[in-house]
Write an enzyme that holds these catalytic residues in place. Structure first.
Site, PDB file in Angstrom:
ATOM      1  CB  THR A 384      -0.849  -0.050   1.310  1.00 26.27           C
ATOM      2  OG1 THR A 384      -1.782  -1.111   1.217  1.00 26.27           O
ATOM      3  CG2 THR A 384      -1.587   1.253   1.606  1.00 26.27           C
ATOM      4  CG  ASP A 426      -8.209  -5.993   2.480  1.00 23.61           C
ATOM      5  OD1 ASP A 426      -7.426  -6.878   2.871  1.00 23.61           O
ATOM      6  OD2 ASP A 426      -7.847  -4.828   2.242  1.00 23.61           O
ATOM      7  CB  SER A 455      -9.469  -0.420   4.377  1.00 23.72           C
ATOM      8  OG  SER A 455      -8.156   0.070   4.287  1.00 23.72           O
ATOM      9  CB  SER A 456      -5.735  -1.836   8.176  1.00 21.21           C
ATOM     10  OG  SER A 456      -6.332  -3.043   8.557  1.00 21.21           O
ATOM     11  N   GLY A 476       1.319  -1.236   5.112  1.00 23.19           N
ATOM     12  CA  GLY A 476       1.633  -2.266   6.105  1.00 23.19           C
ATOM     13  C   GLY A 476       0.494  -3.205   6.439  1.00 23.19           C
TER      14      GLY A 476
HETATM   15  N1  GLY Z   1      -5.522  -3.775   1.580  1.00 23.83           N
HETATM   16  C1  GLY Z   1      -5.093  -3.395   2.855  1.00 23.83           C
HETATM   17  C2  GLY Z   1      -6.037  -2.496   3.547  1.00 23.83           C
HETATM   18  O1  GLY Z   1      -6.823  -1.825   2.908  1.00 23.83           O
HETATM   19  O2  GLY Z   1      -6.053  -2.452   4.753  1.00 23.83           O
END
Ligand code: GLY
Length: 579
Positions: A384, A426, A455-456, A476
């Protein structure tokens, strides 16, 4: 000033070989207070050429939103492992003149025809290759729509002007960086399973580029030109949409022209919290990041964090216990707010945090296994990318976007020059089965047509007395949330500057698996004390995250590009000039 900065950057790169580092203080007064002293601002991103694009847009009279849009398109050229046209993300904007903060949600959407059980095989087991490395792993891309929306809300320069640098970089070529060359070499087998991707990212017969070689992307330049000419229609209909639909038809994917036409960016009210004297503006659902950063800060506020000392065992223990609660709640409550009720107010309340804080034993680690079964994550580079921009008008932008894995699904759209995301992973493919980051979840994050996967990503802006202090964010995967948390705590509690806050060694805990991950920089004493408290400590092989921060303090614009990954840079604009 600009040429001086470029010279400094080049020196750092050549000395270190692998990293562009450090806070770059630009000693110049705030032009809002001293208007005659000229413009200022800062851009921090994972690629130095893209940071330079952002600085150039500020010089050309663009504001932070203009610069962020241009950086977003440029990273699609220079950083294809995460910069993208075929993925999605979130942009957080503090706009000074209107006094507004907005969250631009351009997360991918599950395409028409997506179903809850679409990744289960005939035995009811999750088929990971289908979820992660097939045409079916792509959600409908949101990046072009999101950048377009941000520009239409607050941009100033003409749309086409913002695409121009990226088009030029793709058409004339960019120098293959050390960073990208190494990663492409490592991912050759995966990317060369797809003929189009192999052609775009390698020389003839799949031979990898060497660092320093010129790398041209003609098809990507043409895709960017269609976006420059026709805006959103240049991607979601017309030739690019036709190419995406044809790619999907070839590979059995779902993102057809109808799904592309149905894509919608959503402007959301940011998640808000306070931590000591600071106001925290961050990303609301469908990211879990902002909610849990606020939740953890609220827990930490009940403890004398500054006194515990940065990097000390008690401090790491406290962060771990706070994270354990947050990630457990994440698995239960977080999902797309357009589909499920997320109890944001409760999760981010000081009262709930106080209840949780009261149960933390500073002498002993809690066991996650008392709550749910443990699972091991699949080792996967969590990629990301984040960039931050501040201008001299009081605007500040934090943007995180992604293809999910490095290079997404590793499938390129033939003729269009860009990779497809594998963001559908996800979602929760099956309750109790973790995704690639080892994250668990349930109904709130199950797959449905038109829904956004949880998402994170945690783009975050910190204000003091309503004025931007700094913006930050990181890649990350599941570690994004704890990485951003630690930068906030390092600045606010431990008095570090943005560079120190990014360099300090990081911990991570996510409830399951019940292990405390530590980067190598922690002392053996700290590790021993944590083990004595009962933590299952694992030293990570990989560094965690890559923070890109900008800020303004004491009349100085600041930028910090994490030294964990090569070829990033914080770049300041020179004087503004007429176009
Ligand atoms: N694909 C990682 C996130 O969106 O957290």
């Amino acid at each position: 000033m600009r040429s001086l900065l470029v010279a400094i950057s080049a020196t750092l790169i050549s000395i270190q070989g692998v990293a562009q580092v450090s806070e770059v203080p630009i000693v110049r007064y705030d032009s809002r207070i001293h208007p005659t002293l000229g413009p200022a601002g800062m851009v921090a991103s994972q690629n130095y050429l893209s940071s330079a694009v952002g600085a150039e847009i500020l010089e050309a009279g663009g504001n932070a939103v203009d610069a962020a849009v241009a950086v977003g398109f440029s990273l699609a050229v220079t950083l294809p492992r995460a910069g993208n046209l075929g993925g999605g993300g979130f942009m957080l904007i503090h706009h000074a003149e209107s006094g507004t903060d907005i969250a631009v949600d351009y997360r991918e959407m599950a395409p028409i025809g997506a179903t809850r059980d679409m990744y289960l095989d005939e035995n009811g087991d999750v088929d990971n290759s289908k979820a992660r490395f097939s045409h079916l792993s792509a959600g409908v891309p949101g990046t072009v729509a999101g950048l377009y929306k941000a520009h239409s809300e607050f941009g100033r320069l003409p749309w086409k002007r913002l695409l121009q640098p990226a088009i030029q970089q793709a058409r004339e070529g960019v120098i293959m960086t050390y960073d990208l060359a190494g990663l492409l070499r490592a991912r050759r087998d995966r990317l060369c399973r797809d003929e189009a991707a192999c052609g775009y990212f390698y020389k003839a017969d799949g031979v990898p580029y060497e660092p320093g070689e010129l790398w041209v992307q003609e098809d990507l330049a043409a895709s960017l030109e269609r976006i420059a000419e026709d805006g959103m229609a240049g991607f979601y209909s017309g030739e690019t949409a036709r190419l995406i639909a044809a790619e999907m038809a070839r590979g059995g994917g779902l993102v057809d022209q109808a799904s592309l036409a149905a894509y919608k960016t959503v402007i959301r009210e940011p998640a808000r919290g306070t931590y000591r004297d600071y106001e925290i503006i961050t990303m609301p659902p469908p990211s879990s990041g902002g909610i849990h950063v606020i939740q953890m800060l609220n827990i930490l506020e009940n403890f004398p964090v500054a006194e515990l000392g940065a990097g000390g065992a008690d401090n790491v223990h406290l962060l771990t216990e706070a994270a354990r609660f947050a990630y457990a709640d994440r698995s239960e409550y977080l999902g797309d707010p357009d589909f499920v009720e997320v109890p944001v107010e409760w999760l981010t309340s000081k009262a709930y945090a106080k209840e949780l804080a009261a149960t933390i034993d500073m002498k002993a680690a809690r066991k996650s296994e008392d709550v749910a079964p443990g699972v091991e994550p699949v080792p996967e580079s969590p990629d990301t990318t984040h960039f931050s921009v501040i201008d001299d008008e009081g605007n500040i932008v934090a943007n995180t976007y992604t293809l999910n894995f490095s290079f997404g699904s590793a499938i390129a759209v033939e003729g269009a020059g860009f990779l497809l995301n594998n963001e559908m992973d996800d979602f929760v493919a099956k309750t109790g089965v973790p995704n690639a980051y080892g994250l668990l979840g349930g109904d709130a994050n199950s797959i449905a047509e038109g829904k956004r996967p949880l998402s994170s990503m945690t783009p975050t802006i910190v204000l003091v007395d309503g004025e931007p202090s700094f913006a930050t964010g990181s890649p990350g995967g599941s570690r994004i949330i704890t990485t951003v948390l630690q930068v906030l705590v390092n600045v606010i509690d431990h008095g570090m500057n943005l560079a120190e806050a990014a360099i300090a060694p990081r911990m991570h805990h996510q409830w399951y698996p019940d292990v405390l991950q530590l980067e190598p920089g922690f002392s053996p004493d700290t590790v021993r004390l944590l083990q004595e408290k009962g933590h299952d400590v694992r030293r990570t092989r990989y560094t965690m995250g890559s923070i890109q921060s900008v800020g303004f303090k004491d009349g100085v614009y600041r930028g910090s590009s994490d030294s964990r990954r090569p070829n990033a840079a914080s770049t300041a604009p020179a004087e503004k000039h007429d176009q």
